[in-house]
Design a protein around this motif. Sequence first.
Motif, PDB file in Angstrom:
ATOM      1  N   ALA A 110      43.439  32.834  47.889  1.00 15.53           N
ATOM      2  CA  ALA A 110      43.530  32.366  46.316  1.00 15.53           C
ATOM      3  C   ALA A 110      43.769  33.328  45.725  1.00 15.53           C
ATOM      4  O   ALA A 110      43.871  33.221  44.676  1.00 15.53           O
ATOM      5  CB  ALA A 110      42.032  32.499  46.546  1.00 15.53           C
ATOM      6  N   PHE A 111      44.061  34.376  45.776  1.00 13.43           N
ATOM      7  CA  PHE A 111      44.001  35.262  45.038  1.00 13.43           C
ATOM      8  C   PHE A 111      45.679  35.607  44.602  1.00 13.43           C
ATOM      9  O   PHE A 111      46.387  35.128  43.055  1.00 13.43           O
ATOM     10  CB  PHE A 111      44.158  37.281  45.705  1.00 13.43           C
ATOM     11  N   GLU A 112      46.320  35.167  45.557  1.00 15.25           N
ATOM     12  CA  GLU A 112      47.804  35.059  45.448  1.00 15.25           C
ATOM     13  C   GLU A 112      48.277  33.875  44.755  1.00 15.25           C
ATOM     14  O   GLU A 112      49.086  33.997  44.258  1.00 15.25           O
ATOM     15  CB  GLU A 112      48.518  34.427  47.368  1.00 15.25           C
ATOM     16  N   PHE A 113      47.739  32.742  44.826  1.00 12.74           N
ATOM     17  CA  PHE A 113      48.358  31.447  44.475  1.00 12.74           C
ATOM     18  C   PHE A 113      47.383  31.865  42.778  1.00 12.74           C
ATOM     19  O   PHE A 113      48.220  31.021  42.021  1.00 12.74           O
ATOM     20  CB  PHE A 113      47.360  29.989  45.051  1.00 12.74           C
ATOM     21  N   CYS A 114      45.996  32.160  43.006  1.00 12.27           N
ATOM     22  CA  CYS A 114      45.840  32.856  40.945  1.00 12.27           C
ATOM     23  C   CYS A 114      46.520  33.266  40.853  1.00 12.27           C
ATOM     24  O   CYS A 114      47.279  33.187  39.556  1.00 12.27           O
ATOM     25  CB  CYS A 114      44.478  32.279  41.134  1.00 12.27           C
ATOM     26  N   LYS A 115      47.133  34.263  41.199  1.00  7.05           N
ATOM     27  CA  LYS A 115      48.194  35.405  40.421  1.00  7.05           C
ATOM     28  C   LYS A 115      49.234  34.408  39.973  1.00  7.05           C
ATOM     29  O   LYS A 115      50.141  34.477  39.016  1.00  7.05           O
ATOM     30  CB  LYS A 115      48.411  36.273  41.398  1.00  7.05           C
ATOM     31  N   VAL A 128      43.792  23.530  38.471  1.00  6.10           N
ATOM     32  CA  VAL A 128      44.110  24.578  39.797  1.00  6.10           C
ATOM     33  C   VAL A 128      42.460  24.757  40.126  1.00  6.10           C
ATOM     34  O   VAL A 128      42.308  24.820  39.502  1.00  6.10           O
ATOM     35  CB  VAL A 128      44.700  25.488  39.179  1.00  6.10           C
ATOM     36  N   VAL A 129      43.047  23.407  41.463  1.00  8.10           N
ATOM     37  CA  VAL A 129      41.571  23.568  42.092  1.00  8.10           C
ATOM     38  C   VAL A 129      41.032  24.552  43.210  1.00  8.10           C
ATOM     39  O   VAL A 129      42.250  24.792  44.139  1.00  8.10           O
ATOM     40  CB  VAL A 129      40.877  21.852  42.323  1.00  8.10           C
ATOM     41  N   VAL A 130      39.935  25.523  43.288  1.00  7.29           N
ATOM     42  CA  VAL A 130      39.964  26.566  44.467  1.00  7.29           C
ATOM     43  C   VAL A 130      38.994  25.780  45.735  1.00  7.29           C
ATOM     44  O   VAL A 130      37.237  25.893  44.078  1.00  7.29           O
ATOM     45  CB  VAL A 130      39.374  27.984  44.148  1.00  7.29           C
ATOM     46  N   VAL A 131      39.147  25.692  46.095  1.00  9.87           N
ATOM     47  CA  VAL A 131      38.336  25.059  46.591  1.00  9.87           C
ATOM     48  C   VAL A 131      36.944  25.989  47.755  1.00  9.87           C
ATOM     49  O   VAL A 131      37.759  27.111  48.751  1.00  9.87           O
ATOM     50  CB  VAL A 131      38.608  23.791  48.108  1.00  9.87           C
ATOM     51  N   ALA A 132      35.818  26.374  47.482  1.00 14.45           N
ATOM     52  CA  ALA A 132      35.465  27.570  48.164  1.00 14.45           C
ATOM     53  C   ALA A 132      33.874  26.513  49.425  1.00 14.45           C
ATOM     54  O   ALA A 132      34.314  25.690  50.317  1.00 14.45           O
ATOM     55  CB  ALA A 132      34.689  28.067  47.518  1.00 14.45           C
ATOM     56  N   SER A 133      32.779  26.952  49.246  1.00 16.55           N
ATOM     57  CA  SER A 133      31.765  26.471  50.488  1.00 16.55           C
ATOM     58  C   SER A 133      30.405  26.380  49.172  1.00 16.55           C
ATOM     59  O   SER A 133      30.382  27.582  49.030  1.00 16.55           O
ATOM     60  CB  SER A 133      31.818  27.106  51.448  1.00 16.55           C
ATOM     61  N   ALA A 149      33.377  36.074  51.317  1.00 18.49           N
ATOM     62  CA  ALA A 149      34.713  35.442  51.028  1.00 18.49           C
ATOM     63  C   ALA A 149      34.917  34.633  50.148  1.00 18.49           C
ATOM     64  O   ALA A 149      35.395  34.495  48.993  1.00 18.49           O
ATOM     65  CB  ALA A 149      35.213  35.579  52.016  1.00 18.49           C
ATOM     66  N   LYS A 150      33.828  33.492  50.348  1.00 23.23           N
ATOM     67  CA  LYS A 150      34.355  32.157  49.326  1.00 23.23           C
ATOM     68  C   LYS A 150      33.398  32.720  48.080  1.00 23.23           C
ATOM     69  O   LYS A 150      34.188  32.195  47.419  1.00 23.23           O
ATOM     70  CB  LYS A 150      32.741  31.304  50.252  1.00 23.23           C
ATOM     71  N   ARG A 151      32.223  33.523  47.722  1.00 25.17           N
ATOM     72  CA  ARG A 151      31.734  33.541  46.430  1.00 25.17           C
ATOM     73  C   ARG A 151      33.170  34.668  45.797  1.00 25.17           C
ATOM     74  O   ARG A 151      33.641  34.150  44.625  1.00 25.17           O
ATOM     75  CB  ARG A 151      30.374  34.264  46.779  1.00 25.17           C
ATOM     76  N   THR A 152      33.776  35.572  46.106  1.00 22.94           N
ATOM     77  CA  THR A 152      35.059  36.019  45.477  1.00 22.94           C
ATOM     78  C   THR A 152      35.700  34.998  45.623  1.00 22.94           C
ATOM     79  O   THR A 152      36.602  34.927  43.831  1.00 22.94           O
ATOM     80  CB  THR A 152      35.943  37.055  46.712  1.00 22.94           C
ATOM     81  N   GLN A 153      36.288  34.036  46.354  1.00 23.82           N
ATOM     82  CA  GLN A 153      37.174  32.305  45.496  1.00 23.82           C
ATOM     83  C   GLN A 153      36.595  32.223  44.055  1.00 23.82           C
ATOM     84  O   GLN A 153      37.151  32.029  43.741  1.00 23.82           O
ATOM     85  CB  GLN A 153      37.218  31.872  46.384  1.00 23.82           C
ATOM     86  N   MET A 154      35.435  31.942  44.415  1.00 22.26           N
ATOM     87  CA  MET A 154      34.531  31.861  42.657  1.00 22.26           C
ATOM     88  C   MET A 154      35.123  32.290  41.684  1.00 22.26           C
ATOM     89  O   MET A 154      35.176  31.826  40.535  1.00 22.26           O
ATOM     90  CB  MET A 154      33.298  31.553  42.975  1.00 22.26           C
ATOM     91  N   LEU A 156      37.489  34.708  41.761  1.00 28.08           N
ATOM     92  CA  LEU A 156      38.765  34.875  41.022  1.00 28.08           C
ATOM     93  C   LEU A 156      39.372  33.470  40.225  1.00 28.08           C
ATOM     94  O   LEU A 156      40.562  33.166  39.406  1.00 28.08           O
ATOM     95  CB  LEU A 156      39.722  34.419  42.707  1.00 28.08           C
ATOM     96  N   ALA A 157      38.904  32.796  40.719  1.00 25.71           N
ATOM     97  CA  ALA A 157      38.663  31.316  40.112  1.00 25.71           C
ATOM     98  C   ALA A 157      38.442  31.350  38.424  1.00 25.71           C
ATOM     99  O   ALA A 157      39.412  30.839  37.224  1.00 25.71           O
ATOM    100  CB  ALA A 157      38.297  29.897  40.795  1.00 25.71           C
ATOM    101  N   SER A 158      37.194  31.965  38.148  1.00 22.68           N
ATOM    102  CA  SER A 158      36.729  32.267  37.171  1.00 22.68           C
ATOM    103  C   SER A 158      37.580  32.856  36.117  1.00 22.68           C
ATOM    104  O   SER A 158      38.040  33.150  35.104  1.00 22.68           O
ATOM    105  CB  SER A 158      35.669  32.515  36.980  1.00 22.68           C
ATOM    106  N   TYR A 159      38.128  34.621  36.964  1.00 24.25           N
ATOM    107  CA  TYR A 159      38.730  35.614  36.110  1.00 24.25           C
ATOM    108  C   TYR A 159      40.382  34.620  35.991  1.00 24.25           C
ATOM    109  O   TYR A 159      40.801  34.628  34.840  1.00 24.25           O
ATOM    110  CB  TYR A 159      39.537  37.023  36.600  1.00 24.25           C
ATOM    111  N   SER A 160      40.349  33.783  36.607  1.00 21.86           N
ATOM    112  CA  SER A 160      41.067  33.431  36.136  1.00 21.86           C
ATOM    113  C   SER A 160      41.756  31.923  35.237  1.00 21.86           C
ATOM    114  O   SER A 160      43.418  32.242  34.398  1.00 21.86           O
ATOM    115  CB  SER A 160      42.618  32.695  37.497  1.00 21.86           C
ATOM    116  N   GLN A 161      40.730  31.312  34.940  1.00 25.23           N
ATOM    117  CA  GLN A 161      40.853  31.009  33.895  1.00 25.23           C
ATOM    118  C   GLN A 161      40.593  31.670  33.191  1.00 25.23           C
ATOM    119  O   GLN A 161      40.836  30.940  31.476  1.00 25.23           O
ATOM    120  CB  GLN A 161      39.642  29.428  34.338  1.00 25.23           C
ATOM    121  N   LYS A 162      40.007  32.158  32.877  1.00 20.79           N
ATOM    122  CA  LYS A 162      39.521  33.541  31.330  1.00 20.79           C
ATOM    123  C   LYS A 162      41.422  34.031  30.785  1.00 20.79           C
ATOM    124  O   LYS A 162      41.712  34.625  29.325  1.00 20.79           O
ATOM    125  CB  LYS A 162      38.749  34.289  32.130  1.00 20.79           C
TER     126      LYS A 162
END
Length: 165
Positions: A110-115, A128-133, A149-154, A156-162
């Motif tokens: 998630a980090f590498e692709f959002c970056k 961009v859709v990051v699938v978590a759980s 880890a799944k929460r951190t993916q969320m 990352l998606a939020s930070y990337s959107q901002k």
Amino acid sequence: MQSLKGKNMVVVGASGGVGRRIAEAGVRSGARVLAVAKQEGPLHELALRIPGVEVLPLDAGTEDAPSKVFDAMRPDILVVSAGAFPPVAPLHELSWQQFAGNWESDVRIAFEFCKAALLRPLPAGALVVVVASAAAVGGSPISGGYAGAKRTQMFLASYSQKESD
């Protein structure tokens, strides 16, 4: 699903599970789909079963994976659903390596692709859709570091959107 005719869709983690179903739905909805996964066998089986899907065997958990993927297809829709299966054991039975497996896999991907999506901008209006759980919200007591880890993916998606805004 609405028509995706004329859209490029990349699905990272398309060899099985949710990612595979998303890739299949994308093709059915008219998208040009690039299915990315580390497991070549299931990926090639997907290509045989779903005419029109393109495949890229690749370990998405490497620093250069996004560049290789974006060189193969510039996505209008990027779905990141790849990750490791969580361990299933009580905490006291896990090693640190087992506990941290989803951090090294799911979070890194998630980090590498959002970056990369921020540094090598996608087309205007790209999604961009990051699938978590659901474990990201409710926890998962016998799966090591999976829920965190799944929460951190969320996050990352939020930070990337901002940052994208």
